[in-house]
Write a protein that holds these residues in place. Structure first.
Motif, short mmCIF file in Angstrom:
data_model
loop_
_atom_site.label_atom_id
_atom_site.label_comp_id
_atom_site.label_asym_id
_atom_site.label_seq_id
_atom_site.Cartn_x
_atom_site.Cartn_y
_atom_site.Cartn_z
N GLY A 106 0.67 -1.25 -0.04
CA GLY A 106 -0.05 0.04 -0.03
C GLY A 106 0.97 1.27 -0.03
O GLY A 106 0.45 2.24 -0.11
N GLU A 107 2.14 0.92 0.43
CA GLU A 107 2.98 2.26 0.35
C GLU A 107 3.49 2.77 -1.36
O GLU A 107 3.59 1.70 -1.83
N ARG A 108 3.53 3.93 -1.63
CA ARG A 108 3.56 4.23 -3.01
C ARG A 108 4.52 5.78 -3.01
O ARG A 108 4.51 6.38 -1.92
N ARG A 109 5.39 5.80 -4.10
CA ARG A 109 5.90 7.05 -4.35
C ARG A 109 5.65 7.60 -5.63
O ARG A 109 5.70 6.91 -6.61
N VAL A 110 4.97 8.80 -5.81
CA VAL A 110 4.59 9.45 -6.94
C VAL A 110 5.22 10.51 -7.49
O VAL A 110 5.78 11.20 -6.60
N GLN A 111 5.62 10.33 -8.69
CA GLN A 111 6.33 11.33 -9.50
C GLN A 111 5.64 11.81 -10.81
O GLN A 111 5.04 11.08 -11.30
N TRP A 112 5.74 13.14 -10.83
CA TRP A 112 5.09 13.77 -11.93
C TRP A 112 6.10 14.39 -12.96
O TRP A 112 6.96 14.98 -12.70
N TYR A 113 5.82 14.23 -14.30
CA TYR A 113 6.63 14.76 -15.33
C TYR A 113 5.77 15.56 -16.23
O TYR A 113 4.41 15.19 -16.66
N ALA A 114 6.43 16.55 -16.76
CA ALA A 114 5.94 17.35 -17.85
C ALA A 114 6.30 16.67 -19.25
O ALA A 114 7.55 16.66 -19.40
N VAL A 115 5.30 16.46 -20.10
CA VAL A 115 5.58 15.61 -21.32
C VAL A 115 5.48 16.61 -22.41
O VAL A 115 4.36 17.21 -22.60
N ALA A 116 6.46 16.77 -23.35
CA ALA A 116 6.16 17.46 -24.73
C ALA A 116 6.99 16.89 -25.82
O ALA A 116 8.07 16.86 -25.60
N GLY A 163 1.47 17.11 -22.48
CA GLY A 163 0.61 16.82 -21.36
C GLY A 163 1.47 16.53 -20.08
O GLY A 163 2.55 17.24 -20.02
N ARG A 164 0.99 15.58 -19.32
CA ARG A 164 1.68 15.07 -18.16
C ARG A 164 1.67 13.81 -18.04
O ARG A 164 0.84 13.02 -18.50
N MET A 165 2.56 13.10 -17.03
CA MET A 165 2.71 11.82 -16.86
C MET A 165 2.83 11.40 -15.49
O MET A 165 3.83 12.23 -14.90
N LYS A 166 2.17 10.41 -15.01
CA LYS A 166 2.28 10.24 -13.45
C LYS A 166 3.06 8.81 -13.33
O LYS A 166 2.38 8.00 -13.91
N GLN A 167 4.04 8.72 -12.63
CA GLN A 167 4.74 7.56 -12.38
C GLN A 167 4.61 7.16 -10.98
O GLN A 167 5.18 7.98 -10.20
N SER A 168 4.29 6.12 -10.64
CA SER A 168 4.01 5.53 -9.42
C SER A 168 4.82 4.42 -9.13
O SER A 168 4.65 3.34 -9.92
#
Length: 397
Positions: free
Chosen positions: A268-278, A315-320
């Motif tokens: 249940g533990e997670r680490r979220v990273q957000w990226y800007a995609v172009a 757009g954007r990308m979510k990496q979990s």
């Protein structure tokens, strides 16, 4: 007389005239050729009118003669707009860049879609379109007429009966109608159909050739099932034997199924990273640093920006990063036995073909030792038992 659009472009003001002799002021203005547009009386001794910017500066002598005063109520027209823009130069420059940018973006081709193709791959169509100048981020004014593009694409794509090119906004759709070509059957040499396994024939149907065995007949591997030789000793003809032969085949399996299984679970533990995609590149904007987990799985989800139904290249990308843990779980002998049989049945069906059917199974031996279940199982499978065997016909000298 009303204010015309040309007067508004040159600049006009709405004024209120009061005090002194208003009627005389109006008469003198008419005599001097000063146009008082949309003249109206608002109250006793006051009047309002529209005056062009050029005539406004001619009112001062008339005001002195009549003792009237004038008050400017509103200003409108291009000269006043330019004055406001001159005070807000950066705003005007930004607006200009925005308009130019929107025009340039709307003049680009953002996406190319292929429709109607079933045999011709879309990649091949897009490659031919690129040669004709149709590809994302191409300027629309550089494209040829749709009729010309359609003819050139048909010339570069054999197997098409018609190609239509349609442009709507920033999207180009290539509609394809493929030619109907009769199926070309490969040339084959004469052959027999022989048995692939020892089996009991359950069904035989010859489309071409001569059946050699009957149903419920036991055959061995390599026996001829459908012969490719027709006729008698004097008159013979060799053909390509074709048909369907199914039979019962026995498969013996040695199954080993462990009683202790390693199972993957999520904590249940997670680490979220957000990226800007172009334009196919990603720039990380949050969640820096390594994941604080010893073992984890990475899940990515990309979201593209959509404008008026068109998918834009940014757009954007979510990496979990999800923490995982492996645990050992002990199963019962019955569960291990069931799972081992299930895997064996799946393996048999994968090897025997999609039309194979398991009609029975017989457990020959079973024991549990060293944390594992050992089984020897005999499966009875109805399956296709034919394979091709080239027929070499030797004629006498």
């Amino acid at each position: 007389m009303k204010v015309t659009w040309l007067d508004s472009m040159r600049g006009a003001v709405t004024v209120r005239i009061r005090g002194g002799e208003v009627e005389r002021f109006v008469n003198l203005a008419a005599a001097e050729g000063v146009r008082l547009l949309s003249l109206r009386r608002t109250s006793r001794g006051e009047a309002e009118c529209e005056v062009t910017l050029r005539d406004f500066f001619r009112l001062r002598p008339l005001l002195r003669q009549t003792g009237c005063r004038v008050r400017v109520l509103r200003r409108h027209g291009l000269p006043f707009v330019l004055v406001k823009l001159n005070r807000r130069k950066f705003f005007a420059l930004g607006m200009a860049f925005f308009i130019v940018g929107m025009y340039m973006l709307s003049s680009l081709v953002w996406s190319v879609e292929v429709r109607g193709n079933a045999v011709i791959p879309s990649e091949r169509v897009l490659e031919a379109a690129r040669r004709e100048g149709i590809y994302p981020f191409q300027w629309s004014f550089r494209l040829k007429d749709a009729d010309v593009l359609s003819k050139q694409l048909m010339a570069g794509l054999p197997g098409t009966a018609w190609i239509g090119v349609e442009k709507r906004g920033t999207k180009i759709t290539i509609q394809i109608a493929e030619s109907t070509v009769p199926e070309q059957r490969p040339l084959m040499n004469p052959r027999h159909l022989v048995a692939t396994n020892d089996a009991v024939v359950t069904r035989i149907m010859a489309d071409r050739g001569r059946p050699v065995v009957k149903e419920n007949t036991r055959v061995k591997k390599g026996d001829v099932l459908i012969s490719g030789i027709l006729g008698d000793e004097r008159n013979t003809e060799t053909v390509v034997a074709e048909g369907v032969v199914r039979g019962l085949v026995w498969h013996e399996y040695d199954i080993v199924s462990p009683l202790i299984r390693k199972v993957k679970t999520y904590t249940g533990e997670r680490r979220v990273q957000w990226y800007a995609v172009a334009f196919g590149r990603a720039l990380q904007i949050s969640g820096y640093g390594k994941a604080p987990f010893a073992k984890y799985e990475t899940v990515r989800r990309e979201e593209r920006t959509i404008w008026r139904g068109i998918q834009l290249p940014f757009g954007r990308m979510k990496q979990s990063r999800l923490e995982i843990r492996y645990e050992e779980r002990t199963v019962t002998e019955a569960e291990a036995k069931a799972e081992g049989l299930l895997q064996a049945r799946a393996d048999i069906l994968a090897k025997a073909g999609p039309d194979a059917v398991i009609v029975g199974q017989n457990l020959l031996h079973e024991k549990a030792d060293n944390g594992k279940v050992y089984m020897k199982v005999l499966f009875e499978v109805e399956q296709s038992i034919v394979e091709e065997w080239p027929l070499v016909h030797i004629q006498g000298e």
